[in-house]
Design a protein around this motif. Structure first.
Motif, PDB file in Angstrom:
ATOM      1  N   ARG A   1       0.808  -1.238  -0.087  1.00  0.00           N
ATOM      2  CA  ARG A   1      -0.069  -0.042  -0.107  1.00  0.00           C
ATOM      3  C   ARG A   1       0.797   1.292  -0.046  1.00  0.00           C
ATOM      4  NH1 ARG A   1      -5.693  -0.756   1.538  1.00  0.00           N
ATOM      5  NH2 ARG A   1      -5.935  -2.733   2.291  1.00  0.00           N
ATOM      6  N   LYS A   2       1.929   1.294   0.833  1.00  0.00           N
ATOM      7  CA  LYS A   2       2.881   2.311   0.981  1.00  0.00           C
ATOM      8  C   LYS A   2       3.661   2.790  -0.492  1.00  0.00           C
ATOM      9  CE  LYS A   2       6.026   4.552   3.967  1.00  0.00           C
ATOM     10  NZ  LYS A   2       6.652   4.358   5.213  1.00  0.00           N
ATOM     11  N   ILE A   3       3.981   1.638  -1.081  1.00  0.00           N
ATOM     12  CA  ILE A   3       4.692   1.501  -2.244  1.00  0.00           C
ATOM     13  C   ILE A   3       3.672   2.204  -3.355  1.00  0.00           C
ATOM     14  CG2 ILE A   3       5.786   0.173  -4.104  1.00  0.00           C
ATOM     15  CD1 ILE A   3       6.722  -1.786  -1.809  1.00  0.00           C
ATOM     16  N   ALA A   4       2.382   1.511  -3.425  1.00  0.00           N
ATOM     17  CA  ALA A   4       1.498   2.207  -4.610  1.00  0.00           C
ATOM     18  C   ALA A   4       1.230   3.621  -4.267  1.00  0.00           C
ATOM     19  CB  ALA A   4       0.186   1.292  -4.401  1.00  0.00           C
ATOM     20  N   SER A   5       1.090   4.078  -3.106  1.00  0.00           N
ATOM     21  CA  SER A   5       0.724   5.103  -2.664  1.00  0.00           C
ATOM     22  C   SER A   5       1.923   6.278  -3.156  1.00  0.00           C
ATOM     23  CB  SER A   5       0.494   5.595  -1.324  1.00  0.00           C
ATOM     24  OG  SER A   5       0.537   6.753  -1.062  1.00  0.00           O
ATOM     25  N   ALA A   6       3.202   5.759  -2.777  1.00  0.00           N
ATOM     26  CA  ALA A   6       4.442   6.564  -3.124  1.00  0.00           C
ATOM     27  C   ALA A   6       4.640   6.821  -4.823  1.00  0.00           C
ATOM     28  CB  ALA A   6       5.776   6.075  -2.529  1.00  0.00           C
ATOM     29  N   LEU A   7       4.222   5.678  -5.342  1.00  0.00           N
ATOM     30  CA  LEU A   7       4.574   5.587  -6.766  1.00  0.00           C
ATOM     31  C   LEU A   7       3.490   6.182  -7.613  1.00  0.00           C
ATOM     32  CD1 LEU A   7       6.380   2.320  -7.161  1.00  0.00           C
ATOM     33  CD2 LEU A   7       7.296   4.727  -7.063  1.00  0.00           C
ATOM     34  N   GLY A   8       2.243   6.150  -7.131  1.00  0.00           N
ATOM     35  CA  GLY A   8       0.914   6.407  -7.747  1.00  0.00           C
ATOM     36  C   GLY A   8       0.293   5.515  -8.681  1.00  0.00           C
ATOM     37  N   VAL A   9       0.608   4.273  -8.523  1.00  0.00           N
ATOM     38  CA  VAL A   9       0.085   3.033  -9.055  1.00  0.00           C
ATOM     39  C   VAL A   9      -0.826   2.294  -8.089  1.00  0.00           C
ATOM     40  CG1 VAL A   9       2.037   2.828 -10.601  1.00  0.00           C
ATOM     41  CG2 VAL A   9       2.153   1.672  -8.464  1.00  0.00           C
ATOM     42  N   SER A  10      -1.581   1.321  -8.649  1.00  0.00           N
ATOM     43  CA  SER A  10      -2.648   0.697  -7.880  1.00  0.00           C
ATOM     44  C   SER A  10      -1.742  -0.432  -7.030  1.00  0.00           C
ATOM     45  CB  SER A  10      -3.600  -0.405  -8.602  1.00  0.00           C
ATOM     46  OG  SER A  10      -3.030  -1.199  -9.660  1.00  0.00           O
ATOM     47  N   ARG A  11      -2.221  -0.993  -6.005  1.00  0.00           N
ATOM     48  CA  ARG A  11      -1.752  -2.179  -5.135  1.00  0.00           C
ATOM     49  C   ARG A  11      -1.375  -3.312  -6.193  1.00  0.00           C
ATOM     50  NH1 ARG A  11      -5.003  -3.880  -1.542  1.00  0.00           N
ATOM     51  NH2 ARG A  11      -6.935  -2.862  -2.199  1.00  0.00           N
ATOM     52  N   ASN A  12      -2.361  -3.644  -6.921  1.00  0.00           N
ATOM     53  CA  ASN A  12      -2.443  -4.643  -7.916  1.00  0.00           C
ATOM     54  C   ASN A  12      -0.978  -4.493  -8.753  1.00  0.00           C
ATOM     55  OD1 ASN A  12      -4.881  -5.680  -6.791  1.00  0.00           O
ATOM     56  ND2 ASN A  12      -5.955  -4.908  -8.504  1.00  0.00           N
ATOM     57  N   THR A  13      -0.679  -3.510  -9.187  1.00  0.00           N
ATOM     58  CA  THR A  13       0.476  -3.289 -10.018  1.00  0.00           C
ATOM     59  C   THR A  13       1.807  -3.776  -9.235  1.00  0.00           C
ATOM     60  OG1 THR A  13      -0.742  -1.621 -11.443  1.00  0.00           O
ATOM     61  CG2 THR A  13       1.714  -1.723 -11.642  1.00  0.00           C
ATOM     62  N   VAL A  14       1.665  -2.935  -7.992  1.00  0.00           N
ATOM     63  CA  VAL A  14       2.789  -3.436  -7.011  1.00  0.00           C
ATOM     64  C   VAL A  14       2.808  -4.696  -6.765  1.00  0.00           C
ATOM     65  CG1 VAL A  14       3.693  -2.859  -4.767  1.00  0.00           C
ATOM     66  CG2 VAL A  14       2.613  -1.020  -5.998  1.00  0.00           C
ATOM     67  N   ALA A  15       1.733  -5.555  -6.453  1.00  0.00           N
ATOM     68  CA  ALA A  15       1.868  -6.783  -6.145  1.00  0.00           C
ATOM     69  C   ALA A  15       2.502  -7.464  -7.428  1.00  0.00           C
ATOM     70  CB  ALA A  15       0.545  -7.453  -5.780  1.00  0.00           C
ATOM     71  N   LYS A  16       1.992  -7.460  -8.664  1.00  0.00           N
ATOM     72  CA  LYS A  16       2.553  -7.998  -9.704  1.00  0.00           C
ATOM     73  C   LYS A  16       3.995  -7.943 -10.193  1.00  0.00           C
ATOM     74  CE  LYS A  16       1.788  -6.214 -13.986  1.00  0.00           C
ATOM     75  NZ  LYS A  16       1.245  -5.614 -15.149  1.00  0.00           N
TER      76      LYS A  16
END
Length: 72
Positions: free
Chosen positions: A9-24
């Motif tokens: 969640r923190k990574i997604a917020s910092a990068l401006g992408v969805s959590r699904n993208t971060v998980a992928k």
């Protein structure tokens, strides 16, 4: 960031992408195998290689006759 322990969640917020993208991308391999190029089975020019080399050699000889001070 994931290696450092940040949540998805923190990574997604910092990068401006969805959590699904971060998980992928977090679950993907970090160093995929490079694609392997196959050698051509039948080069198109191979039957004509000697002919072309002969043309180049004769052109080079003619060039040296016309302009003897030419340097490579």
């Amino acid at each position: 960031m994931a290696i450092r322990g940040c949540s998805q969640r923190k990574i997604a917020s910092a990068l401006g992408v969805s959590r699904n993208t971060v998980a992928k991308y977090a679950s993907a391999s970090l160093s995929p195998e490079p694609p392997v190029k196959r050698a051509r089975e039948s080069p198109t020019m191979e039957p004509y290689a000697d002919l072309v080399r002969g043309w180049l050699a004769s052109d080079l000889a003619a060039l040296c006759l016309v302009k003897p001070d030419f340097r490579f």
